[in-house]
Design a protein around this motif. Structure first.
Motif, PDB file in Angstrom:
ATOM      1  N   ALA A  95       0.819  -1.217   0.000  1.00 11.71           N
ATOM      2  CA  ALA A  95       0.000   0.000   0.000  1.00 11.71           C
ATOM      3  C   ALA A  95       0.849   1.261   0.000  1.00 11.71           C
ATOM      4  CB  ALA A  95      -0.934  -0.009   1.216  1.00 11.71           C
TER       5      ALA A  95
ATOM      6  N   ALA B 239       1.080   3.005  -3.338  1.00  8.39           N
ATOM      7  CA  ALA B 239      -0.067   3.850  -3.698  1.00  8.39           C
ATOM      8  C   ALA B 239      -0.025   5.180  -2.948  1.00  8.39           C
ATOM      9  CB  ALA B 239      -1.364   3.109  -3.398  1.00  8.39           C
TER      10      ALA B 239
ATOM     11  N   ARG C 192       0.144   9.008  -4.701  1.00  5.85           N
ATOM     12  CA  ARG C 192      -0.776  10.107  -4.423  1.00  5.85           C
ATOM     13  C   ARG C 192      -0.040  11.328  -3.848  1.00  5.85           C
ATOM     14  NH1 ARG C 192      -6.439  10.310  -3.859  1.00  5.85           N
ATOM     15  NH2 ARG C 192      -6.376   8.399  -5.107  1.00  5.85           N
TER      16      ARG C 192
ATOM     17  N   VAL D 220      -5.853   2.991   1.960  1.00  7.83           N
ATOM     18  CA  VAL D 220      -5.647   2.054   0.851  1.00  7.83           C
ATOM     19  C   VAL D 220      -6.207   0.683   1.214  1.00  7.83           C
ATOM     20  CG1 VAL D 220      -3.923   0.858  -0.562  1.00  7.83           C
ATOM     21  CG2 VAL D 220      -3.597   3.271   0.016  1.00  7.83           C
TER      22      VAL D 220
ATOM     23  N   SER E 135      -9.992   0.369   1.243  1.00  4.44           N
ATOM     24  CA  SER E 135     -10.724   0.487  -0.024  1.00  4.44           C
ATOM     25  C   SER E 135     -11.169  -0.903  -0.469  1.00  4.44           C
ATOM     26  CB  SER E 135      -9.856   1.168  -1.084  1.00  4.44           C
ATOM     27  OG  SER E 135      -8.703   0.409  -1.397  1.00  4.44           O
TER      28      SER E 135
ATOM     29  N   LEU F 287      -7.468   0.962  -4.372  1.00  3.89           N
ATOM     30  CA  LEU F 287      -6.458   2.009  -4.503  1.00  3.89           C
ATOM     31  C   LEU F 287      -5.079   1.455  -4.851  1.00  3.89           C
ATOM     32  CD1 LEU F 287      -7.505   4.436  -1.620  1.00  3.89           C
ATOM     33  CD2 LEU F 287      -7.699   4.811  -4.088  1.00  3.89           C
ATOM     34  N   GLU F 288      -4.981   0.146  -5.012  1.00  3.48           N
ATOM     35  CA  GLU F 288      -3.728  -0.454  -5.489  1.00  3.48           C
ATOM     36  C   GLU F 288      -3.791  -0.763  -6.979  1.00  3.48           C
ATOM     37  OE1 GLU F 288      -1.663  -3.269  -2.657  1.00  3.48           O
ATOM     38  OE2 GLU F 288      -3.758  -3.477  -2.034  1.00  3.48           O
TER      39      GLU F 288
ATOM     40  N   THR G 196       0.226  -2.150  -7.556  1.00  8.05           N
ATOM     41  CA  THR G 196       1.347  -1.960  -6.636  1.00  8.05           C
ATOM     42  C   THR G 196       2.373  -3.085  -6.763  1.00  8.05           C
ATOM     43  OG1 THR G 196      -0.019  -3.002  -4.913  1.00  8.05           O
ATOM     44  CG2 THR G 196       0.081  -0.590  -4.944  1.00  8.05           C
TER      45      THR G 196
ATOM     46  N   SER H 247      -2.394   7.327  -9.745  1.00  7.24           N
ATOM     47  CA  SER H 247      -3.043   8.592  -9.363  1.00  7.24           C
ATOM     48  C   SER H 247      -2.925   9.708 -10.393  1.00  7.24           C
ATOM     49  CB  SER H 247      -2.469   9.092  -8.028  1.00  7.24           C
ATOM     50  OG  SER H 247      -3.038   8.418  -6.935  1.00  7.24           O
TER      51      SER H 247
END
Length: 398
Positions: free
Chosen positions: A169, A172, A176, A206, A209, A219-220, A298, A342
């Motif tokens: 994570a 990610a 961002r 992350v 999510s 979010l990965e 990721t 992102s």
């Protein structure tokens, strides 16, 4: 045969990530190519080498010279290896221009994956590629999706090396951290409605999510956007007269890989493309200031960083923890434009790696690494756990 140095002299990134069907991939390619030539201080008449992977039209070797109005090309290259196509094409352009086969090369990319509602992550059915073949016959019947393939790699990786979800994570979170400083990425986050908006995110956010394919969370996974860009390369005698300072192609490496019985699915072809590029450039991973690494997921980044030699296999978790790859901490910086996680991902993100690496070496990034002198652009094409390509380009400035 005499050889010349070759440099990136022009770049352009198409700013919109959601075009709402108002443009086609060819429109994006033409717009980006024109702006990249302006950036270099060159014109369409200077282009005598064309590189295209068919993202805008099939059979690009026949159609793109006509579309661009390029009548006197000396080199046409249609290498297509997914998201790493552009790193492969830079390698080919460096050889062609370096040996005098041509003087100025154009690479371009355009895609409207968002407007076209493309199923990038849940697709990857090889039966879509044409008549039945050994690949589709053996794989499509099981229904595995692209994201499921990457999830298998991630789970196996965690099993072998003890890497945690928290460490994955962190990649990610770093993306961002850089995206919120990039106005185009901020607009993309807003336009595409990414979770938590144009703000920093945490490891907990992350991991909370939605689970997409265990162990990969929402979010990965890269966003699905529209977008494109262009890159202009030139031989040294041309590059010295361009509007911008040259960003030299110091080394390149190309490699492919595929699943084998008893093979390790956590090891990528970067183990071969990386050493080739670093060796040609005469540098080591420890010398690199900025790493632009393909981030479809990721796990794509974690495996590439290790296979390129930035750390030993299984030690990537420690490398990415606690913001260790942020632009504003000492040492290596990762994906400073915000990456595919992102900033943008229209399907083949390799050209954006070259564009942001060039911006860093020009001192133009929105997450600028102080005095950056060496950068890599590393593309991963195809699908890990199936068949894939790794292209590595080492770039540097005077």
């Amino acid at each position: 045969m005499a050889t010349s140095r070759v440099a990136i002299v022009g770049i352009h990134e198409y700013p919109s990530r959601h075009t709402h069907g108002t443009v086609t991939p060819l429109h994006i390619k033409a717009h980006s190519a024109a702006r990249a030539l302006e950036d270099a201080g060159l014109t369409w008449k200077d282009v005598d080498a064309l590189y295209d992977d068919g993202d805008g039209i099939l059979w690009p070797g026949l159609h793109m010279p006509e579309y661009f109005g390029l009548d006197e090309l000396k080199v046409v290259d249609t290498t297509t290896v997914g998201g790493s196509s552009f790193e492969f094409q830079v390698a080919h352009a460096a050889r062609a221009l370096g040996t005098g086969a041509a003087s100025v090369a154009l690479l371009s990319y355009g895609a409207v994956a968002k407007s076209g509602a493309s199923d990038i992550g849940t697709g990857a059915r090889y039966s879509e590629l044409g008549p039945p073949n050994p690949i589709s016959n053996m794989e499509d019947c099981w229904g595995t999706t692209l994201v499921a393939d990457y999830a298998q790699v991630a789970r196996r990786y965690m099993h072998q090396h003890g890497t945690t979800s928290e460490q994955l994570a962190e990649i990610a979170v770093t993306a961002r951290h850089h995206a919120v400083r990039n106005p185009d990425a901020v607009k993309a986050i807003e336009d595409l409605g990414l979770r938590h908006g144009p703000n920093e995110i945490t490891v907990d956010q992350v991991l909370s999510s939605t689970m997409i394919a265990d162990p990969l969370h929402h979010l990965e996974c890269c966003m699905i956007s529209d977008g494109g860009g262009a890159v202009i390369l030139a031989r040294e005698d041309v590059a010295r007269g361009c509007r911008t300072d040259p960003v030299w192609v110091l080394g390149t490496g190309e490699a492919t890989g595929h699943r084998t019985n008893g093979g390790d699915i956590t090891v990528t072809a970067a183990t071969r493309s990386g050493p080739a590029a670093f060796g040609q450039a005469g540098v080591t991973p420890a010398d690199i200031d900025v790493a632009m690494v393909y981030d479809s997921f990721t796990i794509t980044v974690m495996s590439a960083l290790e296979d390129l030699g930035f750390c030993a296999k299984g030690e990537g978790g420690g490398l990415v923890e606690n913001g260790g790859l942020n632009f504003d901490t000492p040492g290596l910086a990762l994906n400073t434009d915000g990456g595919g996680l992102s900033s943008n991902h229209p399907g083949q993100r390799g050209i954006f790696l070259l564009i942001e690496a060039t911006r860093q070496l020009r001192g133009q990034s929105t997450a600028q690494v102080p005095d950056a002198r060496l950068a890599i652009a590393h593309g991963t094409g195809g699908t890990l756990n199936r068949r894939y390509a790794s292209g590595t380009v080492v770039l540097g400035r005077d």
